[in-house]
Design a protein around this motif. Structure first.
Motif, PDB file in Angstrom:
ATOM      1  N   ARG A 524       9.315  18.498  -1.905  1.00  0.00           N
ATOM      2  CA  ARG A 524       8.301  17.710  -1.764  1.00  0.00           C
ATOM      3  C   ARG A 524       9.078  16.023  -1.417  1.00  0.00           C
ATOM      4  O   ARG A 524       9.905  15.911  -1.776  1.00  0.00           O
ATOM      5  CB  ARG A 524       7.466  17.602  -2.938  1.00  0.00           C
ATOM      6  CG  ARG A 524       6.530  18.393  -2.959  1.00  0.00           C
ATOM      7  CD  ARG A 524       5.816  18.827  -4.766  1.00  0.00           C
ATOM      8  NE  ARG A 524       4.983  17.631  -4.750  1.00  0.00           N
ATOM      9  CZ  ARG A 524       4.465  17.346  -5.911  1.00  0.00           C
ATOM     10  NH1 ARG A 524       4.792  18.047  -7.042  1.00  0.00           N
ATOM     11  NH2 ARG A 524       3.632  16.275  -6.087  1.00  0.00           N
ATOM     12  N   LYS A 528       2.629  12.877   2.086  1.00  0.00           N
ATOM     13  CA  LYS A 528       2.090  14.509   2.257  1.00  0.00           C
ATOM     14  C   LYS A 528       2.598  14.895   3.629  1.00  0.00           C
ATOM     15  O   LYS A 528       2.845  14.163   4.590  1.00  0.00           O
ATOM     16  CB  LYS A 528       0.368  14.129   2.589  1.00  0.00           C
ATOM     17  CG  LYS A 528      -0.062  14.674   1.485  1.00  0.00           C
ATOM     18  CD  LYS A 528      -1.790  15.114   1.496  1.00  0.00           C
ATOM     19  CE  LYS A 528      -2.425  14.067   2.749  1.00  0.00           C
ATOM     20  NZ  LYS A 528      -3.936  14.224   2.346  1.00  0.00           N
ATOM     21  N   THR A 544      -0.558  22.254   3.229  1.00  0.00           N
ATOM     22  CA  THR A 544      -0.242  20.981   3.043  1.00  0.00           C
ATOM     23  C   THR A 544       0.843  20.827   1.838  1.00  0.00           C
ATOM     24  O   THR A 544       0.351  21.282   0.707  1.00  0.00           O
ATOM     25  CB  THR A 544      -1.452  19.947   2.887  1.00  0.00           C
ATOM     26  OG1 THR A 544      -2.257  20.385   4.121  1.00  0.00           O
ATOM     27  CG2 THR A 544      -1.100  18.416   3.117  1.00  0.00           C
ATOM     28  N   SER A 546       1.928  18.594  -0.725  1.00  0.00           N
ATOM     29  CA  SER A 546       1.515  17.458  -1.689  1.00  0.00           C
ATOM     30  C   SER A 546       2.578  16.421  -1.897  1.00  0.00           C
ATOM     31  O   SER A 546       3.717  16.881  -2.114  1.00  0.00           O
ATOM     32  CB  SER A 546       0.858  17.556  -2.865  1.00  0.00           C
ATOM     33  OG  SER A 546       1.621  18.539  -3.687  1.00  0.00           O
ATOM     34  N   ALA A 547       2.320  15.163  -1.850  1.00  0.00           N
ATOM     35  CA  ALA A 547       3.290  13.898  -2.025  1.00  0.00           C
ATOM     36  C   ALA A 547       3.713  13.796  -3.524  1.00  0.00           C
ATOM     37  O   ALA A 547       2.926  14.285  -4.473  1.00  0.00           O
ATOM     38  CB  ALA A 547       2.777  12.658  -1.544  1.00  0.00           C
ATOM     39  N   ARG A 579       4.545   8.312   6.304  1.00  0.00           N
ATOM     40  CA  ARG A 579       4.510   9.552   6.934  1.00  0.00           C
ATOM     41  C   ARG A 579       4.815   9.227   8.408  1.00  0.00           C
ATOM     42  O   ARG A 579       5.243  10.303   8.934  1.00  0.00           O
ATOM     43  CB  ARG A 579       3.173  10.026   6.763  1.00  0.00           C
ATOM     44  CG  ARG A 579       3.137  11.543   6.900  1.00  0.00           C
ATOM     45  CD  ARG A 579       1.678  11.980   6.946  1.00  0.00           C
ATOM     46  NE  ARG A 579       1.637  13.008   8.113  1.00  0.00           N
ATOM     47  CZ  ARG A 579       0.666  13.252   8.855  1.00  0.00           C
ATOM     48  NH1 ARG A 579      -0.556  13.032   8.324  1.00  0.00           N
ATOM     49  NH2 ARG A 579       0.746  14.308   9.866  1.00  0.00           N
TER      50      ARG A 579
END
Length: 599
Positions: A524, A528, A544, A546-547, A579
């Motif tokens: 991670r 995102k 996806t 997640s951040a 991002r």
């Protein structure tokens, strides 16, 4: 000159692990070719990687001198061949240099897939075959059952099969007597012009290129000027000798003998395997038929982890290519990985061996992209192209059809695992051609697409059959199918190394499996990350990641809610910007793991 009637040339053929190299050790020991103090296990396997994995990769030659029970002295030239399907090319060319074969079958396991493949190569080369049942010292040995199997499956008379234990040395004398009695002597004429077959060549840092030759007619001595008939190149011979396993110089090589020459040849590429060697003046008229060149079936990209090591990688690959004519390479660049090489191999084990040797012998950290096969692309304007790398796929609107390579796979499997094997082959788009029984084992023949087999089919086959299945394949040709290029996008950027060709019907399933896997493999980041699988402009699967986030509101004790909102909005804007400019690091293991299907 040695009398032709007293020479025997033979190879040892068998499935992997049936005891070829151990039998060769015992023959070397029995004929006292190597002093006992110098003997070691797998005497002829010289590479570290061969000794470590316990497999033979290069065919090796040794000359044995044997005094038979009839009091005559014989010269026996032995070629120990690999058993693995990826090195079948080594086996086929070794067969052409000799007149007979010892067929070694493990008396506990029986006939396996590669036993069949290698025996058929020996039969194609017109060999006399002597069956040998090995490992009779083991409690599970059942010689009668295995001899019957050899007769049923291969169709060779095994009533006189020699029972040996290569490990303990039982029956080795009988093997030597059988070689002398049953294998034919070579033919050849001493007074004819020189005609020699180039069986193999490799690079020696001190001597240059060493060439392994089998003399058919005439004689070859130091100082002769020789001509390669395919390339027309002429060289003076510096050294002539034989292998006992070390190199021993001799005055001359005469018909029927196998030995080596060195002739100031700089590159292995100048020596074509299967070429005919003759003298510059008064040479022979017609060359030997030669061999088909080896054709790489699996391609993958090799890139250095540190881009500064590219020059070192280039040197290392060129040095390795000196010793392995079946390994091809060309330069390529990738947006994600920088400069590297697109390399061609005979199979996955060959790929692993080359990669291990590069990392170990030249100390280079490598990134290996997904292995792929060669596709034939028929364009709408009538042109046909070869596609080695899915990332180079042309625009689909200009493509008429795509042909993929197909193989004929032979699988021998115990009855109780047959259902699992049939399911595995059906899942990989296989077409069943044949199903017969050899005792309690089924022999299944399937027509399969090579790209479904190339990645982890062998691992899956071993795991569903608990290691009892044996597998062998040969290429049968190309056939058109409904294939598409699937790209993986990480943070909206396509990742070249993960592009693959898939069948349209399975693209969605395959894409979903890959993005789910990548979600677990990519660490991670502070923002995102969308991970998508796409065909052309259409996304077929998405996950996806997640951040990682910091709790920016931790310092707000009570007070107005807008304070918290303001901080969260500020954080959100920062992540959006991050991002946009952020770079996603994909770890090396993710490239290979993501492509393993059912892991």
């Amino acid at each position: 000159m040695t009398d032709l009637a007293h020479i025997r040339n033979f190879s040892i053929v068998a499935h992997i692990d049936h005891g070829k190299s151990t039998l060769a050790d015992r023959l070397i020991q029995e004929t006292k070719t190597v002093a006992d103090r110098d003997m070691k296990a797998q005497m002829l396997d010289s590479m570290d990687i061969e000794r470590e994995r316990g497999i033979t990769i290069k065919a090796q030659t040794v000359r044995l001198e044997y005094e038979a029970d009839d009091g005559q002295n014989y010269i026996l030239n032995l070629i120990d061949t690999p058993g693995h399907v990826d090195f079948a090319y080594e086996v086929s060319r070794s067969m052409r240099a000799v007149e007979g074969s010892l067929l070694v079958v493990d008396s506990t396991q029986g006939v396996e897939a590669q036993t069949l493949a290698n025996v058929y190569q020996a039969i194609d080369a017109d060999h006399e075959i002597v069956p040998v049942l090995n490992k009779i010292d083991l409690p599970a040995a059942d010689c009668d059952r295995v001899a019957e199997q050899i007769e049923d499956v291969i169709g060779i008379d095994a009533s006189g099969a020699i029972q040996v234990s290569a490990k303990t040395g039982i029956g080795i004398h009988e093997v030597l007597e059988a070689i002398v009695a049953h294998l034919p002597a070579p033919r050849g004429t001493l007074d004819a012009p020189l005609k020699a077959m180039l069986v193999d060549s490799w690079y020696d840092p001190y001597l240059g290129v060493v060439v392994l030759v089998r003399i058919m007619d005439g004689k070859l001595r130091k100082g002769d000027r020789i001509r390669m008939m395919q390339t027309g190149a002429v060289y003076p011979v510096d050294r002539v000798g034989v292998f006992r396993p070390g190199m021993i110089p001799v005055d001359e090589l005469t018909p029927g003998e196998i030995g080596f020459i060195t002739a100031s040849i700089k590159q292995v590429r100048d020596t074509k395997v299967g070429d005919t060697i003759t003298t510059e003046k008064k040479g022979c008229e017609t060359p030997l038929p030669g061999f088909k060149p080896s054709v790489p079936v699996v391609f993958c990209g090799l890139f250095p982890v540190d881009s500064n090591e590219f020059e070192d990688l280039r040197d290392a690959i060129e040095k390795l290519a000196l010793n392995d004519a079946s390994f091809s390479h060309e330069m390529e660049t990738s947006a994600a990985l920088g400069f590297g090489f697109r390399c061609g191999f005979l199979g996955l084990l060959h790929l692993e061996v080359i990669r291990d040797r590069l990392e170990r012998e030249y100390d280079i950290d490598l990134i290996t992209t997904a292995p792929s096969v060669v596709y034939h692309i028929h364009m709408k304007d009538g042109e046909t192209r070869e596609l080695h790398n899915p990332a180079d796929m042309p625009d689909p609107s200009h493509v008429e059809s795509i042909d993929e390579p197909r193989i004929k796979a032979t699988i021998l499997v115990p009855d109780e695992f047959l259902g699992d094997v049939l399911k595995l082959c059906q899942d990989r788009r296989g077409i069943q051609l044949d199903l017969t029984y050899a005792g309690s084992r089924a022999m299944v023949v399937y027509d399969l697409p090579l790209n479904e087999v190339v990645f982890d089919f062998y691992d899956r086959l071993k795991s569903v059959t608990k290691g009892y299945a044996s597998f062998d394949y040969q290429l049968t040709g190309y056939r058109a199918d409904n294939l598409v290029k699937m790209q993986i996008l990480v943070n909206d950027e396509p990742v070249d190394a993960l592009s693959t060709m898939v069948h349209r019907d399975r693209a969605e399933m395959r894409g979903r499996a890959m993005v789910e896997k990548l979600k677990d493999l990519i660490p991670r980041h502070m923002f995102k990350i969308p991970i998508q699988a796409a065909i052309g402009g259409k996304v077929i699967a998405r996950e996806t990641l997640s951040a990682l986030r910091k709790d920016v509101t931790a310092k707000c004790y009570g007070g107005d809610a807008t304070r918290k909102k303001k901080l969260l909005e500020k954080q959100k804007a920062g992540k959006k910007k991050m991002r946009q400019f952020g770079k996603v690091d994909i770890p090396q293991e993710a490239f290979i793991s993501a492509l393993k299907l059912d892991g």
